[in-house]
Design an enzyme around this catalytic site. Structure first.
Site, PDB file in Angstrom:
ATOM      1  CD1 TRP A 104      -3.183   1.202   2.009  1.00 59.45           C
ATOM      2  CD2 TRP A 104      -3.509   3.278   1.234  1.00 59.45           C
ATOM      3  NE1 TRP A 104      -3.943   1.112   0.868  1.00 59.45           N
ATOM      4  CE2 TRP A 104      -4.157   2.364   0.370  1.00 59.45           C
ATOM      5  CE3 TRP A 104      -3.565   4.638   0.928  1.00 59.45           C
ATOM      6  CZ2 TRP A 104      -4.863   2.766  -0.762  1.00 59.45           C
ATOM      7  CZ3 TRP A 104      -4.270   5.051  -0.198  1.00 59.45           C
ATOM      8  CH2 TRP A 104      -4.909   4.124  -1.031  1.00 59.45           C
ATOM      9  CG  ASP A 173      -5.108   4.343   7.668  1.00 58.96           C
ATOM     10  OD1 ASP A 173      -6.303   3.998   7.758  1.00 58.96           O
ATOM     11  OD2 ASP A 173      -4.521   4.498   6.569  1.00 58.96           O
ATOM     12  CE  LYS A 197     -10.219   0.363   2.618  1.00 58.09           C
ATOM     13  NZ  LYS A 197      -9.996  -0.042   1.251  1.00 58.09           N
TER      14      LYS A 197
HETATM   15  N1  PMP Z   1      -5.548   3.739   4.293  1.00 55.04           N
HETATM   16  C1  PMP Z   1      -5.810   2.456   4.056  1.00 55.04           C
HETATM   17  C2  PMP Z   1      -5.244   1.413   4.998  1.00 55.04           C
HETATM   18  C3  PMP Z   1      -6.584   2.080   2.963  1.00 55.04           C
HETATM   19  O1  PMP Z   1      -6.837   0.798   2.717  1.00 55.04           O
HETATM   20  C4  PMP Z   1      -7.095   3.084   2.106  1.00 55.04           C
HETATM   21  C5  PMP Z   1      -7.985   2.774   0.929  1.00 55.04           C
HETATM   22  N2  PMP Z   1      -7.845   1.571   0.336  1.00 55.04           N
HETATM   23  C6  PMP Z   1      -6.784   4.415   2.382  1.00 55.04           C
HETATM   24  C7  PMP Z   1      -6.013   4.706   3.487  1.00 55.04           C
HETATM   25  C8  PMP Z   1      -7.279   5.525   1.503  1.00 55.04           C
HETATM   26  O2  PMP Z   1      -8.644   5.655   1.677  1.00 55.04           O
HETATM   27  P1  PMP Z   1      -9.551   6.650   0.838  1.00 55.04           P
HETATM   28  O3  PMP Z   1      -9.623   6.111  -0.552  1.00 55.04           O
HETATM   29  O4  PMP Z   1     -10.856   6.580   1.570  1.00 55.04           O
HETATM   30  O5  PMP Z   1      -8.944   8.007   0.892  1.00 55.04           O
END
Ligand code: PMP
Length: 363
Positions: A104, A173, A197
């Site tokens: 991410w 994040d 989550k």
């Molecule tokens: N950052 C992290 C740490 C994540 O776990 C996720 C989704 N699994 C995201 C960003 C992306 O999130 P979204 O699908 O809500 O855009």
């Protein structure tokens, strides 16, 4: 009738049963509204109470200081990868620093590079993202536009155990460990997290931003992409994701009433993760944890089998025992058990028992 499975999905993921039941009870007639949450205006008094309640619960849980705004946005954490550099890097004549501890963080960097000077301060790619850096070894430059990191990498299952003390503008994040443990919000410039989550269903992304950062936003940004729009309008510039915000309110209430606060839920999260890591560590090499011990995630436990060819059998047989969604992310393989706030000890126990049986049958 179907029974509820043990749901180890990484997100959207399991929610507290009491919250789901309350939502079910209130589904047709939201108290005070006489209609469903899905049917009422986002400008109604009933919804105002919901969004204000969600914010006030988050402020209580995280002890968010007065000089921070709490925003409920859309577009997921992925949109924040772009909004952050658009608002805080564009036209700043500064550099943004990124600490990359997994998939991410790596995605976040790519969006920043489109907006301005971006430096990768630390990258765990060569080590297959099994670790996080020691804060003491990083140059946290208070003159950079901001320093971005991912507190918990959902795919790799690596998590920072501590937060640094710094004058730099930290941007984090927290999508996959938001409200799972106490964090010193006052050490951050901006925290963001998708709801799906620990906090609720998909739809809302929470952004906690310090007021002085709002003053740095350049003029001329598209209205919806400008943090000031949402800060000035209390997240009601456009129609917000009302159902998601409603469930966030119920989930945060559940933490406050069942646990009292984040310290207690963090202790239970430690306990659950400890159970699975001890099952891995005591397996005599049959199971191998992915992350280094000092940065093992309390939210996403990732591991491999000594014989990787057995991994699909593990996932399939677990599924037959109602233990669902244990397949590791397609980019990493292996096994991943996501055990967010709402995951029960009972489900973690069921997984431990399965791990033991599977090992006995296949070792
Ligand atoms: N950052 C992290 C740490 C994540 O776990 C996720 C989704 N699994 C995201 C960003 C992306 O999130 P979204 O699908 O809500 O855009």
């Amino acid at each position: 009738m179907t029974t509820r499975i043990h749901n180890f999905a990484a997100g959207p993921s399991t929610l507290p049963l009491t919250v789901l039941k309350q939502a079910q009870d209130e589904f047709l007639e939201l108290p005070g509204a006489g209609a469903s949450i899905l049917e009422i205006s986002h400008r109604s008094a009933a919804f105002e109470e919901i969004i204000e309640g969600a914010e006030s619960n988050l402020r209580k849980l995280l002890t968010i200081p007065e000089n921070y705004k709490v925003l409920f946005l859309q577009g997921g954490a992925n949109l924040q990868f772009s909004m952050i550099p658009m608002n805080l890097l564009r036209e700043s004549s500064k550099r943004a620093d990124y600490i990359v501890t997994g998939a991410w963080g790596s995605k976040a960097v790519k969006e920043s590079q489109k907006e301005g000077e971006t430096k990768i301060l630390w990258d765990g790619r060569n080590g297959n993202y099994t670790s996080v850096p020691n804060w003491q070894n990083l140059d946290l430059d208070k003159d950079s536009a901001y320093i971005h990191f991912t507190s918990n990498e959902t795919i790799q299952g690596v998590q920072f155990q501590e937060m640094p003390e710094t004058e730099a503008n930290l941007v984090c994040d927290m999508s996959s460990d938001f409200i799972s443990r106490p964090v010193p919000v006052d050490q951050f410039g901006l925290i963001y997290a998708g709801a799906q989550k620990n906090a609720g269903p998909a739809g809302a992304t929470m952004v906690i931003i310090r007021d002085d950062l709002l003053e740095r936003v350049p003029t001329g940004l598209h209205t919806m992409l400008d943090y000031r729009t949402h800060a000035e309008q209390g997240s009601l510039y456009n129609t917000p994701p009302a159902f998601s915000i409603y469930i966030i309110k119920l989930v945060t209430e559940w933490i406050l009433t069942e646990f009292g606060g984040l310290s207690d839920i963090a202790a239970r999260n430690e306990e659950k993760a400890g159970m699975l890591y001890s099952a891995i560590d005591s397996s005599e090499g049959f199971y191998r944890g992915h992350a280094d011990e000092n940065c093992r995630s309390r939210m996403n436990v990732t591991w491999r089998l000594k014989d990787e060819a057995l991994e699909s059998a593990f996932v399939e047989q677990a599924h037959k025992s109602d233990l669902h969604d244990l397949k590791g992310h397609r980019s990493l393989g292996g096994i991943r058990a996501s055990i967010y706030n709402a995951m029960t000890l009972e489900s973690v126990n069921a997984l431990m028992e399965f791990m033991d049986t599977f090992k006995k049958q296949n070792a």
